[in-house]
Scaffold this active site. Structure first.
Site, PDB file in Angstrom:
ATOM      1  N   GLN A   1       0.854  -1.198   0.000  1.00 41.70           N
ATOM      2  CA  GLN A   1       0.000   0.000   0.000  1.00 41.70           C
ATOM      3  C   GLN A   1       0.887   1.244   0.000  1.00 41.70           C
ATOM      4  OE1 GLN A   1      -1.601   0.653   3.823  1.00 41.70           O
ATOM      5  NE2 GLN A   1      -3.183   2.090   3.205  1.00 41.70           N
TER       6      GLN A   1
ATOM      7  N   SER B   1       1.246   6.589   2.376  1.00 42.56           N
ATOM      8  CA  SER B   1       1.909   7.620   3.182  1.00 42.56           C
ATOM      9  C   SER B   1       3.090   8.247   2.456  1.00 42.56           C
ATOM     10  CB  SER B   1       2.433   7.017   4.485  1.00 42.56           C
ATOM     11  OG  SER B   1       1.397   6.398   5.182  1.00 42.56           O
TER      12      SER B   1
ATOM     13  N   GLU C   1      -8.787  -1.186   6.265  1.00 39.64           N
ATOM     14  CA  GLU C   1      -7.627  -1.249   7.174  1.00 39.64           C
ATOM     15  C   GLU C   1      -8.100  -1.126   8.630  1.00 39.64           C
ATOM     16  OE1 GLU C   1      -4.742   1.946   6.745  1.00 39.64           O
ATOM     17  OE2 GLU C   1      -3.215   0.723   7.708  1.00 39.64           O
TER      18      GLU C   1
ATOM     19  N   GLU D   1      -3.498   9.915  18.667  1.00 44.68           N
ATOM     20  CA  GLU D   1      -4.220  11.193  18.673  1.00 44.68           C
ATOM     21  C   GLU D   1      -5.382  11.176  17.684  1.00 44.68           C
ATOM     22  OE1 GLU D   1      -0.933  10.870  18.509  1.00 44.68           O
ATOM     23  OE2 GLU D   1      -0.285  11.752  20.415  1.00 44.68           O
TER      24      GLU D   1
HETATM   25  C1  FAD Z   1       4.443  -0.311  11.420  1.00 46.71           C
HETATM   26  C2  FAD Z   1       3.914   0.649  10.372  1.00 46.71           C
HETATM   27  C3  FAD Z   1       3.535   0.179   9.134  1.00 46.71           C
HETATM   28  C4  FAD Z   1       3.052   1.077   8.159  1.00 46.71           C
HETATM   29  N1  FAD Z   1       2.734   0.597   6.919  1.00 46.71           N
HETATM   30  C5  FAD Z   1       2.312   1.456   5.963  1.00 46.71           C
HETATM   31  C6  FAD Z   1       2.040   0.990   4.629  1.00 46.71           C
HETATM   32  O1  FAD Z   1       2.177  -0.188   4.318  1.00 46.71           O
HETATM   33  N2  FAD Z   1       1.657   1.895   3.705  1.00 46.71           N
HETATM   34  C7  FAD Z   1       1.486   3.203   3.998  1.00 46.71           C
HETATM   35  O2  FAD Z   1       1.105   3.965   3.106  1.00 46.71           O
HETATM   36  N3  FAD Z   1       1.751   3.692   5.248  1.00 46.71           N
HETATM   37  C8  FAD Z   1       2.158   2.842   6.229  1.00 46.71           C
HETATM   38  N4  FAD Z   1       2.450   3.314   7.495  1.00 46.71           N
HETATM   39  C9  FAD Z   1       2.355   4.748   7.757  1.00 46.71           C
HETATM   40  C10 FAD Z   1       1.189   5.119   8.654  1.00 46.71           C
HETATM   41  O3  FAD Z   1      -0.011   5.073   7.915  1.00 46.71           O
HETATM   42  C11 FAD Z   1       1.496   6.516   9.177  1.00 46.71           C
HETATM   43  O4  FAD Z   1       2.614   6.398  10.074  1.00 46.71           O
HETATM   44  C12 FAD Z   1       0.344   7.126   9.919  1.00 46.71           C
HETATM   45  O5  FAD Z   1      -0.713   7.399   9.031  1.00 46.71           O
HETATM   46  C13 FAD Z   1       0.751   8.442  10.612  1.00 46.71           C
HETATM   47  O6  FAD Z   1       1.340   9.309   9.694  1.00 46.71           O
HETATM   48  P1  FAD Z   1       2.780   9.974   9.954  1.00 46.71           P
HETATM   49  O7  FAD Z   1       3.720   8.889  10.388  1.00 46.71           O
HETATM   50  O8  FAD Z   1       3.126  10.759   8.737  1.00 46.71           O
HETATM   51  O9  FAD Z   1       2.576  10.943  11.191  1.00 46.71           O
HETATM   52  P2  FAD Z   1       1.891  12.370  11.167  1.00 46.71           P
HETATM   53  O10 FAD Z   1       0.548  12.266  10.540  1.00 46.71           O
HETATM   54  O11 FAD Z   1       2.847  13.361  10.609  1.00 46.71           O
HETATM   55  O12 FAD Z   1       1.708  12.633  12.709  1.00 46.71           O
HETATM   56  C14 FAD Z   1       2.776  13.069  13.556  1.00 46.71           C
HETATM   57  C15 FAD Z   1       2.210  13.291  14.949  1.00 46.71           C
HETATM   58  O13 FAD Z   1       1.205  14.348  14.898  1.00 46.71           O
HETATM   59  C16 FAD Z   1      -0.044  13.857  15.390  1.00 46.71           C
HETATM   60  N5  FAD Z   1      -1.164  14.404  14.632  1.00 46.71           N
HETATM   61  C17 FAD Z   1      -1.275  14.444  13.280  1.00 46.71           C
HETATM   62  N6  FAD Z   1      -2.452  14.974  12.919  1.00 46.71           N
HETATM   63  C18 FAD Z   1      -3.116  15.273  14.065  1.00 46.71           C
HETATM   64  C19 FAD Z   1      -4.386  15.855  14.368  1.00 46.71           C
HETATM   65  N7  FAD Z   1      -5.220  16.209  13.393  1.00 46.71           N
HETATM   66  N8  FAD Z   1      -4.719  16.011  15.672  1.00 46.71           N
HETATM   67  C20 FAD Z   1      -3.882  15.642  16.678  1.00 46.71           C
HETATM   68  N9  FAD Z   1      -2.652  15.097  16.444  1.00 46.71           N
HETATM   69  C21 FAD Z   1      -2.274  14.931  15.178  1.00 46.71           C
HETATM   70  C22 FAD Z   1       0.031  12.351  15.222  1.00 46.71           C
HETATM   71  O14 FAD Z   1      -0.832  11.682  16.110  1.00 46.71           O
HETATM   72  C23 FAD Z   1       1.493  12.058  15.491  1.00 46.71           C
HETATM   73  O15 FAD Z   1       1.743  11.957  16.867  1.00 46.71           O
HETATM   74  C24 FAD Z   1       2.934   2.452   8.462  1.00 46.71           C
HETATM   75  C25 FAD Z   1       3.318   2.922   9.730  1.00 46.71           C
HETATM   76  C26 FAD Z   1       3.817   2.054  10.676  1.00 46.71           C
HETATM   77  C27 FAD Z   1       4.231   2.600  12.015  1.00 46.71           C
END
Ligand code: FAD
Length: 414
Positions: free
Chosen positions: A132, A135, A250, A380
């Protein structure tokens, strides 16, 4: 709430158990299943494919899918029952859950007849592994902020940009990628959804080394990658619809899954076997108090899980309150693992399986826990869902809602 199987559910459970016991070895008490996706290597992927094909031959793979796609049209509760029974057997982990649980349902809902013909059966049989590609470095929780572009060129689209955290990209045959195709539209409106062959020229997959030693997700760079228009899923600029289908699946798949890995039985065994002075740590009042605290929280989660199962059994869909499982469960497993490491004293600081209690299971759980608290909706975001959709609190201010994507303020980042 009803904890017992109906007569039909009990009959289905027996049918599933009978097939499993004829085809796999039942786990001895206390023994755990081997491997997990985080340890996925070539041998594990091969074993997992063979088990999946065996299930597909007997129509025990993807049982909720319609019969026309190789499933049984089973209900969600039957699926839960099959998974509960399968968990009693020593079978390889399913490394195809992204393709089967999230992407195939999207193709079924939004794909063309050709796409369904070409991809659904190989996904069911696990002949193909899918990933997928959603991100991006600046688009995670706010997925609609994605910046990977696709520009039409004849019968193809040319894709440029970067994805990140792509689980299993390094062993995947195909991926589902969401791209920006109209930056002048509002941010949810100018997105298009594609199937991409992961062996296409211009795709560069770079594994991310994780703190627990695994390399199960990746950065994926797209440089002038050509995707045929025939691989488009849904209409041009209407990809958000497909993305939502994928994300709903998901969430349903993650559901009440608060973590696995660290259990109460393991913690009790550790506390019994760890000597504090001349007596087991479990006899210490402060240790007992902590364990009791974990116990009632785990029980709360268990009964919340039963509530979701009861609604499935009645043919209903569990609501957004189902987010509680991950929201409470993931931090709880992390706290339990940290406590278990404290109990181990100096040995708690090493993750060497040969010298550490339970082959360093608690250390592994602790190192993996931050990922669990992010994947499939961060703590969050789950709080926001509960606040807005269960408690009816006011929504977050969404200042970019009415702007064209290209006009959304970015602080200079493009
Ligand atoms: C083990 C693992 C497997 C994954 N596998 C995939 C995959 O196969 N394909 C894929 O596409 N993605 C994958 N991901 C990515 C995952 O979908 C993202 O990590 C997740 O959506 C969070 O996005 P980010 O890491 O960019 O954090 P961000 O969205 O940048 O968030 C950073 C921090 O800000 C906080 N935050 C953000 N928005 C808000 C809000 N509106 N209100 C309050 N707090 C907020 C968050 O809670 C977090 O603490 C994976 C992640 C992990 C950890």
């Amino acid at each position: 709430m009803d904890f017992n199987d109906t007569p039909e559910e009990a009959a289905f459970r027996k049918e599933a158990y009978d097939w499993l016991s004829a085809n796999a070895e039942e786990l001895a008490p206390g023994k755990k299943r081997r491997g997990s996706l985080t340890e996925a290597d070539d041998a594990l992927v091969r074993e997992s494919k063979a088990w999946q094909a065996k299930k597909a031959d007997a129509r025990w793979a993807c049982i909720t899918w319609p019969e026309e796609f190789g499933g049984r049209g089973a209900s969600s509760i039957q699926n839960v029952i099959f998974n509960q029974e399968e968990a009693k057997f020593d079978v390889p982990p399913n490394v195809f859950s992204i393709g089967q649980g999230m992407l195939a349902p999207t193709i079924m809902a939004h794909g063309t007849d050709e796409q369904k013909q070409k991809y659904i059966e190989p996904i069911l049989r696990a002949d193909q592994v899918w990933c997928q590609l959603f991100s991006e470095p600046a688009a995670g929780s706010d997925l609609a902020g994605l910046r990977t572009t696709a520009v039409k060129d004849g019968d193809d689209w040319i894709v440029n940009g970067q994805k990140i955290w792509t689980t299993g990209a390094h062993f995947s045959d195909y991926g589902m990628v969401v791209t920006r195709t109209d930056p002048t539209a509002k941010k949810h409106a100018g997105i298009t959804y594609f199937i991409v062959d992961m062996k296409s020229p211009g795709i560069d997959i770079r594994p991310i080394h994780q703190i627990n030693g695994s390399k199960d997700f990746n950065e994926v760079f797209f440089s002038d990658v050509r995707i045929p228009d025939a691989n488009r899923v849904g209409a041009v600029n209407d990809g958000w619809r497909g993305a939502i289908t994928t994300l709903m699946n998901e969430r349903a798949a993650i559901g009440a899954g608060g973590g696995g890995g660290v259990g109460m039985a393991d913690l009790l065994r550790l506390a019994r076997e760890t000597q504090w002075g001349d007596r087991p740590a479990l006899e210490d009042a402060s240790v007992r108090a902590r364990i009791a605290d974990f116990y009632w929280k785990l029980k709360g989660l268990e009964y919340t899980g039963y509530r979701a199962l009861t609604s499935l059994s009645r043919g209903q869909t569990p609501g957004p309150e189902n987010s509680i499982g991950k929201m409470v469960g993931a931090p709880l497993r992390q706290e339990m693992a940290a406590f278990a490491m404290e109990l181990q004293g100096a040995a708690g600081a090493t993750a060497d399986p040969d010298v550490t209690f339970g082959r360093a299971g608690f250390q592994g759980a602790w190192l993996g826990a931050p990922g669990l608290r992010l994947a499939g909706g961060t703590d969050e975001i789950l709080h926001n869902i509960l606040a807005e959709r269960v408690l009816g609190l006011p929504g977050e201010p969404r200042i970019d809602k009415d702007l064209a994507f290209q006009d959304v303020p970015t602080g200079g980042v493009r």
